[in-house]
Design an enzyme around this catalytic site. Structure first.
Site, PDB file in Angstrom:
ATOM      1  N   LYS A 282       0.855  -1.192   0.000  1.00 29.81           N
ATOM      2  CA  LYS A 282       0.000   0.000   0.000  1.00 29.81           C
ATOM      3  C   LYS A 282       0.892   1.244   0.000  1.00 29.81           C
ATOM      4  CE  LYS A 282      -4.336   1.461   2.016  1.00 29.81           C
ATOM      5  NZ  LYS A 282      -5.576   0.971   2.573  1.00 29.81           N
ATOM      6  N   GLU A 371     -20.445  -4.146   8.616  1.00 26.23           N
ATOM      7  CA  GLU A 371     -21.396  -3.294   9.344  1.00 26.23           C
ATOM      8  C   GLU A 371     -22.584  -4.092   9.876  1.00 26.23           C
ATOM      9  OE1 GLU A 371     -20.064  -2.566   6.403  1.00 26.23           O
ATOM     10  OE2 GLU A 371     -18.901  -0.742   6.761  1.00 26.23           O
ATOM     11  N   ARG A 399     -25.922  -0.522   5.113  1.00 23.18           N
ATOM     12  CA  ARG A 399     -25.726  -1.974   4.969  1.00 23.18           C
ATOM     13  C   ARG A 399     -26.507  -2.758   6.024  1.00 23.18           C
ATOM     14  NH1 ARG A 399     -20.764  -3.852   2.204  1.00 23.18           N
ATOM     15  NH2 ARG A 399     -21.369  -3.090   0.161  1.00 23.18           N
TER      16      ARG A 399
HETATM   17  C1  LIG Z   1     -19.311  -0.978   3.228  1.00 30.04           C
HETATM   18  C2  LIG Z   1     -18.082  -0.140   3.392  1.00 30.04           C
HETATM   19  N1  LIG Z   1     -17.560   0.045   4.628  1.00 30.04           N
HETATM   20  C3  LIG Z   1     -16.469   0.812   4.782  1.00 30.04           C
HETATM   21  C4  LIG Z   1     -15.865   1.382   3.701  1.00 30.04           C
HETATM   22  C5  LIG Z   1     -14.663   2.315   3.911  1.00 30.04           C
HETATM   23  N2  LIG Z   1     -13.476   1.757   3.265  1.00 30.04           N
HETATM   24  C6  LIG Z   1     -13.051   2.172   2.067  1.00 30.04           C
HETATM   25  S1  LIG Z   1     -11.702   1.364   1.546  1.00 30.04           S
HETATM   26  C7  LIG Z   1     -11.628   0.483   2.970  1.00 30.04           C
HETATM   27  C8  LIG Z   1     -10.516  -0.505   3.160  1.00 30.04           C
HETATM   28  C9  LIG Z   1     -10.453  -1.446   2.026  1.00 30.04           C
HETATM   29  O1  LIG Z   1      -9.369  -2.313   2.207  1.00 30.04           O
HETATM   30  P1  LIG Z   1      -8.876  -3.186   0.992  1.00 30.04           P
HETATM   31  O2  LIG Z   1     -10.032  -3.752   0.283  1.00 30.04           O
HETATM   32  O3  LIG Z   1      -7.875  -4.147   1.517  1.00 30.04           O
HETATM   33  O4  LIG Z   1      -8.204  -2.157   0.003  1.00 30.04           O
HETATM   34  P2  LIG Z   1      -6.842  -1.316   0.182  1.00 30.04           P
HETATM   35  O5  LIG Z   1      -7.271   0.073   0.536  1.00 30.04           O
HETATM   36  O6  LIG Z   1      -6.021  -1.954   1.240  1.00 30.04           O
HETATM   37  O7  LIG Z   1      -6.193  -1.361  -1.143  1.00 30.04           O
HETATM   38  C10 LIG Z   1     -12.669   0.804   3.828  1.00 30.04           C
HETATM   39  C11 LIG Z   1     -12.886   0.214   5.159  1.00 30.04           C
HETATM   40  C12 LIG Z   1     -16.444   1.181   2.438  1.00 30.04           C
HETATM   41  N3  LIG Z   1     -15.953   1.730   1.333  1.00 30.04           N
HETATM   42  N4  LIG Z   1     -17.540   0.408   2.308  1.00 30.04           N
END
Ligand SMILES: Cc1ncc(C[n+]2csc(CCOP(=O)(O)OP(=O)(O)O)c2C)c(N)n1
Length: 638
Positions: A282, A371, A399
């Site tokens: 990342k 959630e 959600r």
């Molecule tokens: C339902 C929902 N909950 C929370 C989020 C906030 N959110 C956006 S990206 C993320 C982390 C995603 O992690 P990952 O899929 O591993 O992607 P990375 O950013 O590490 O590349 C979160 C919690 C969201 N977009 N959707």
């Protein structure tokens, strides 16, 4: 020197490049992403981590014929840059500019609109089934992060689609992070796969060396092999995914274009469900983002040379945001009440729970991007005698509607919902605006819905909410908390009762939460024009105390409500319903100001509030209509 990127108008142009040119292109894309996000803010770290992966997928597959679904879509900047949007990339996240996430209305290369986590496998599998029914021929690929893989929806999809045996590909972009460190058993499992792969490589090296020792080498190798057998079966890579019906491939280095392209070319030849496990870093390629990937997940504009965030325009003295006020105060509440527990769904930093997590590790739960589970888990904690506080962004709480209904409200359990990012959130746009919480919660029995006018009131509301024997939701925006100056004695919070800020006969303005500030500005401007308007801070969106409102509306002939959310089923429609019920004989003209019944675009929060009339001028325009007057308060040009 001319950039390769300037010649890439569509993914077709990639195909003419050599792998070493692709490497150069990856570097140019990184620089472009860093330069643009340094001015516009955005999802920098995730997008930097996925550059090679996106290039390799586009190199091997033929988008838009083949369908690539980006989970969340916050990692898709490289995709935007090579799919005909390079020239507009500088407008990213601005009003009228490119969206921060893939959007079907923006480009034929965005086959699915995203923003929320864990949707990609389901939607991609739906496309695969549609293809097969229609006897078409294309590939479907979901690109999902390890964090998003923890969402229930992703698990449901894996459970369903693997065994259908369809031709589909899940690319798991594993950087061991969601916004913070990934949590839970799946994350541990993925780490074991990585360890197993290094173990397998190590094993290969040992075999190679032993076999080359003259005479005894082969015997030693056989003995070593027997010893290894049991351990090796435990480490068989990807068995979880294999059991679910996927062919597991990986893990491979997600920044090595040679290996990515070679593996994807092999995978493309299969017509079965494949799970391709890719390891990325990342923030790759920008030292500050690599060092602090959480801070650079979603960032405001920053100074490239130092990585420091730039102060938002007009923010001369820093005034704490609502999230910060919440974060500090919930710690104070937890100090006094050992039954206080806090829950987040992978948003510890964003919701302000970092200090709580550090101070009370045993009473803090990060459940992953889950959630639905978070709400029912909170209900269980409440049923077990604790005082759970679920801090969550308004849009992600959507959600968990059934869980709020079935597990919290129906059982009248004392769960507090700290609903952050309520109303217009700004640049993240329609997937992230918190427009609907008042409307969707208002119809559920037992829950109380509140909105503070400033940080001081948020604290009083939290104190009150965490003492109640029923569910309470407190909504507040992504904004500075000092919007309304606090003067004099703060009236204690009492169920359903609004606070009268100013009496006035000509017009009554009833504002919810942060919109009290807008009401105050309007009232002051109107007073200068000789209109005596009253102002009420609603405090509650539900219930609305009948006695108080009966008294308040006694003299009012014209009422304007203001709320930072949808007008369809919102606070204003609730108050209008109450007034027609309380005073059916009374002729009152009514205007409900809020966001209209449609999805609201991205752009700075202040610009959106202005655009949709949630400003002093918007209130004055509405007053003009109601009163049949023409009060002119626009600054005059001389
Ligand atoms: C339902 C929902 N909950 C929370 C989020 C906030 N959110 C956006 S990206 C993320 C982390 C995603 O992690 P990952 O899929 O591993 O992607 P990375 O950013 O590490 O590349 C979160 C919690 C969201 N977009 N959707």
């Amino acid at each position: 020197m001319e950039r390769l990127l300037d010649k890439i108008d569509s993914p077709k142009d990639l195909k003419a490049l050599s792998v070493s040119q692709l490497r150069q292109l990856a570097e140019e894309i990184r620089q472009e992403i860093i330069a643009t996000t340094s001015c516009r803010g955005g999802h920098l770290a995730s997008s930097l981590g996925a550059v090679e992966l996106i290039l390799a997928i586009h190199y091997v597959f033929n988008c838009p014929h083949d369908k690539i679904v980006f989970d969340v879509g916050h990692q898709a900047y490289a995709h935007k840059l090579i799919t005909g949007r390079r020239q507009d990339f500088k407008t990213l996240r601005t009003l009228g500019g490119l969206a921060g996430f893939p959007n079907r209305d923006e480009s034929e290369f965005d086959c699915f609109t995203t923003g929320h986590a864990s949707t990609s496998i389901s939607s991609m599998a739906g496309m695969a089934c549609a293809r097969d029914i229609a006897k078409e021929n294309f590939k479907t690929i979901a690109l999902i992060g390890d964090g998003s893989m923890t969402g229930g929806l992703a698990f449901e999809a894996l459970n369903h689609v693997g065994h259908m045996g369809k031709d589909l590909i899940v690319v798991l972009n594993d950087n061991e992070m969601a916004i913070s460190q990934s949590v839970g058993a799946l994350s541990l499992y993925l780490s074991r796969l990585i360890t197993a792969s290094s173990y397998n490589r190590f094993k290969g090296d040992v075999e190679y060396i032993l076999k080359r020792i003259p005479a005894v080498g082969s015997k030693l190798f056989q003995t070593a092999k027997r010893l290894q057998k049991s351990a090796a079966s435990l480490l068989k890579p990807g068995s979880l995914f294999e059991e679910l019906g996927f062919k597991y491939v990986g893990p491979v280095d997600g920044h090595d274009l040679d290996i990515l392209i070679e593996t994807l070319q092999k995978i493309a030849a299969f017509r079965i469900p494949i799970l391709f496990h890719v390891l990325t870093k990342k923030g790759k390629g920008y030292e500050y983002a690599e060092a602090e990937p959480s801070s650079f997940h979603g960032i405001p504009a920053f100074r490239i040379e130092t990585g420091e965030p730039l102060p938002p325009p007009g923010d001369s003295q820093h005034c704490p945001h609502y999230s910060e006020v919440f974060g500090k105060h919930i710690v104070e509440i937890a100090k006094k009440n050992p039954k206080t527990v806090a829950i987040t769904a992978a948003m510890t930093e964003g919701t302000g729970l970092k200090e709580f997590a550090e101070k009370f590790p045993n009473r803090f739960f990060d459940v992953g991007i889950a959630e639905q589970h978070a709400v029912t888990f909170a209900a269980g904690l409440a049923a077990g005698g604790f005082r759970p506080v679920f801090a969550v962004y308004s849009t992600f709480l959507q959600r968990a509607y059934d869980q709020i209904f079935h597990d919290v409200c129906l059982q009248n359990l004392p769960v507090t919902f700290a609903i952050d990012r309520a109303g217009a959130v700004g640049q993240d746009g329609p997937t992230h605006h918190g427009m609907f919480d008042v409307a969707f919660l208002r119809s559920l029995p037992n829950i109380v819905i509140m909105a503070p006018k400033n940080g001081v009131e948020l604290k009083s509301m939290l104190d009150w909410a965490t003492e109640q024997p029923h569910p309470v939701a407190i909504r507040y925006p992504r904004d500075s908390s000092a919007s309304v100056p606090q003067e004099g004695v703060i009236l204690p919070i009492e169920m359903g009762r609004p606070e009268v800020i100013r009496e006035g006969d000509d017009l009554l303005i009833v504002a919810l939460g942060a919109m009290v500030d807008v009401g105050l500005q309007a009232v002051e401007k109107l007073a200068r024009e000789g209109v005596n308007a009253g102002l009420v801070n609603a405090r509650f969106a539900k219930p609305l105390d009948e006695k108080s409102y009966c008294r308040i509306i006694e003299k009012a002939r014209s009422i304007i409500t203001i709320e930072d959310g949808t007008v369809a089923g919102g606070f204003g429609s609730g108050l209008m319903g109450l007034i027609t019920r309380l005073k059916p004989e009374k002729a009152v003209s009514f205007a409900t100001l809020g966001f209209p019944d449609r999805f609201i675009e991205h752009g700075p929060r202040s610009a959106l509030l202005r655009k949709y009339g949630l400003s002093a001028q918007g209130v004055i325009d509405a007053a003009n209509k109601l009163l049949g007057t023409r009060i002119e308060t626009h600054p005059r040009k001389n």
